[in-house]
Design an enzyme around this catalytic site. Sequence first.
Site, short mmCIF file in Angstrom:
data_model
loop_
_atom_site.label_atom_id
_atom_site.label_comp_id
_atom_site.label_asym_id
_atom_site.label_seq_id
_atom_site.Cartn_x
_atom_site.Cartn_y
_atom_site.Cartn_z
N LYS A 13 1.16 -1.03 -0.23
CA LYS A 13 0.25 0.03 -0.25
C LYS A 13 1.09 1.36 0.30
CE LYS A 13 -2.09 -0.97 3.78
NZ LYS A 13 -1.77 -2.48 4.31
N ARG A 88 -9.59 0.26 8.52
CA ARG A 88 -9.06 -1.10 9.30
C ARG A 88 -10.02 -1.98 9.89
NH1 ARG A 88 -3.18 0.17 8.92
NH2 ARG A 88 -1.79 -1.42 9.50
N ARG A 127 10.84 -6.24 4.36
CA ARG A 127 11.11 -4.88 4.56
C ARG A 127 12.16 -4.08 5.82
NH1 ARG A 127 5.45 -1.96 5.09
NH2 ARG A 127 5.07 -3.50 7.46
N ARG A 164 -1.03 -9.49 13.49
CA ARG A 164 -1.40 -8.55 12.16
C ARG A 164 -3.10 -9.27 11.50
NH1 ARG A 164 3.94 -6.05 10.75
NH2 ARG A 164 3.63 -5.12 9.48
P1 ADP Z 1 2.28 -2.10 3.22
O1 ADP Z 1 2.19 -0.23 3.15
O2 ADP Z 1 1.13 -2.52 2.51
O3 ADP Z 1 2.59 -2.43 4.51
P2 ADP Z 1 4.81 -1.50 1.78
O4 ADP Z 1 4.38 -0.68 0.93
O5 ADP Z 1 5.69 -0.69 2.58
O6 ADP Z 1 3.10 -2.39 2.24
O7 ADP Z 1 5.25 -2.98 1.15
C1 ADP Z 1 6.15 -4.09 1.93
C2 ADP Z 1 7.09 -4.45 1.71
O8 ADP Z 1 7.82 -5.26 0.31
C3 ADP Z 1 8.04 -3.67 1.36
O9 ADP Z 1 9.59 -4.50 2.12
C4 ADP Z 1 8.07 -3.47 -0.21
O10 ADP Z 1 9.62 -3.04 -0.31
C5 ADP Z 1 8.04 -4.67 -0.74
N1 ADP Z 1 7.13 -4.68 -1.96
C6 ADP Z 1 6.09 -3.28 -2.25
N2 ADP Z 1 5.40 -4.00 -3.32
C7 ADP Z 1 6.50 -4.96 -4.07
C8 ADP Z 1 5.84 -6.11 -5.27
N3 ADP Z 1 5.60 -5.94 -5.67
N4 ADP Z 1 6.78 -7.31 -4.78
C9 ADP Z 1 8.12 -7.92 -3.89
N5 ADP Z 1 7.68 -6.50 -2.85
C10 ADP Z 1 6.95 -5.88 -2.77
P1 ADP Z 2 1.73 -2.10 7.46
O1 ADP Z 2 0.44 -2.02 6.51
O2 ADP Z 2 2.74 -3.09 7.74
O3 ADP Z 2 1.14 -3.19 8.59
P2 ADP Z 2 0.47 0.13 9.09
O4 ADP Z 2 2.29 1.19 9.27
O5 ADP Z 2 0.01 0.47 8.62
O6 ADP Z 2 1.33 -1.24 8.77
O7 ADP Z 2 0.61 -0.08 10.45
C1 ADP Z 2 0.91 -1.28 11.74
C2 ADP Z 2 0.37 -0.60 13.20
O8 ADP Z 2 -0.42 0.96 13.34
C3 ADP Z 2 -0.81 -1.34 13.13
O9 ADP Z 2 -0.38 -2.54 13.20
C4 ADP Z 2 -1.78 -0.98 14.01
O10 ADP Z 2 -1.03 -1.38 15.48
C5 ADP Z 2 -1.27 0.81 13.99
N1 ADP Z 2 -2.34 0.90 13.50
C6 ADP Z 2 -2.16 1.85 12.20
N2 ADP Z 2 -3.10 2.45 11.44
C7 ADP Z 2 -4.41 1.70 12.25
C8 ADP Z 2 -5.28 2.06 11.98
N3 ADP Z 2 -5.97 2.01 11.45
N4 ADP Z 2 -6.47 1.94 13.30
C9 ADP Z 2 -5.88 0.44 14.32
N5 ADP Z 2 -4.53 1.46 14.35
C10 ADP Z 2 -3.69 1.54 13.29
#
Ligand code: ADP
Ligand code: ADP
Length: 207
Positions: A13, A88, A127, A164
């Site tokens: 995302k 969420r 990551r 998560r």
């Molecule tokens: P989110 O915001 O949904 O948690 P991230 O954008 O931080 O996800 O991506 C999670 C991890 O996966 C990062 O290390 C990122 O570089 C990697 N990643 C993102 N898109 C891809 C993809 N299409 N293929 C492989 N790895 C990816």
């Molecule tokens: P990812 O997409 O990789 O799970 P985020 O950075 O979006 O990571 O979220 C990390 C943590 O922050 C979540 O596991 C939760 O504890 C908290 N968090 C983020 N956004 C929200 C939300 N909208 N509602 C509740 N908790 C949140």
Amino acid sequence: MDLVLFGPPGAGKGTQAVRIREQLDVPQISTGDMMRAARREGTPLGKKFDEYMSAGKLVPDALVLELMKERLSKPDAAKGAIFDGFPRTVAQAEALDELLAEMGRKIDQVVVLEVPVEDIVDRVTGRRSDPTSGQVYHVRYNPPPAGLEVVQRKDDTEEVVRKRFQEYEANTMPVLPHYDAKGLVKRVDGVGSLDEVTERIRAALGA
Ligand code: ADP
Ligand code: ADP
């Protein structure tokens, strides 16, 4: 344009929000990034966030909504936003509808990045990010430039990411019917190169 980028932890995302925000001319709003910033400042609120984040649990809705209200009042978010990692829960989705309605806006589209759980664990545990710019990398799929010092999030362990993912299935997936009922949801295959996924999102948005 108000767009929700939806999907499990590690679906891509944040990576994709950064790639499409210029074209859409709206900011990315990531509640996770905002919470990590509060945590770094060491404020009482930041400490509260940390309790939940470290355990892989969702932060209570009231706290998240307080953050979002303040963020949406900033001038850069006056024309729209890409919501990344928010809403969420169903309660967050309903509150967002109300907040936007007060501004004469509504969610225009919801893009779901679909990625299987085993890829999720692989993505999240690999990551890394640049602490200065916030740029996100992956040790194998998007390696940081040689010599750049990168850091790992402390909640990016296999154990916490599985927790998560459970939270996602139990509390976040139920948000989709809320948007499906309005016909707003587009499902996009999140497996593929970064460029391929960006193209699929653009196609889904008709952009
Ligand atoms: P989110 O915001 O949904 O948690 P991230 O954008 O931080 O996800 O991506 C999670 C991890 O996966 C990062 O290390 C990122 O570089 C990697 N990643 C993102 N898109 C891809 C993809 N299409 N293929 C492989 N790895 C990816
Ligand atoms: P990812 O997409 O990789 O799970 P985020 O950075 O979006 O990571 O979220 C990390 C943590 O922050 C979540 O596991 C939760 O504890 C908290 N968090 C983020 N956004 C929200 C939300 N909208 N509602 C509740 N908790 C949140």
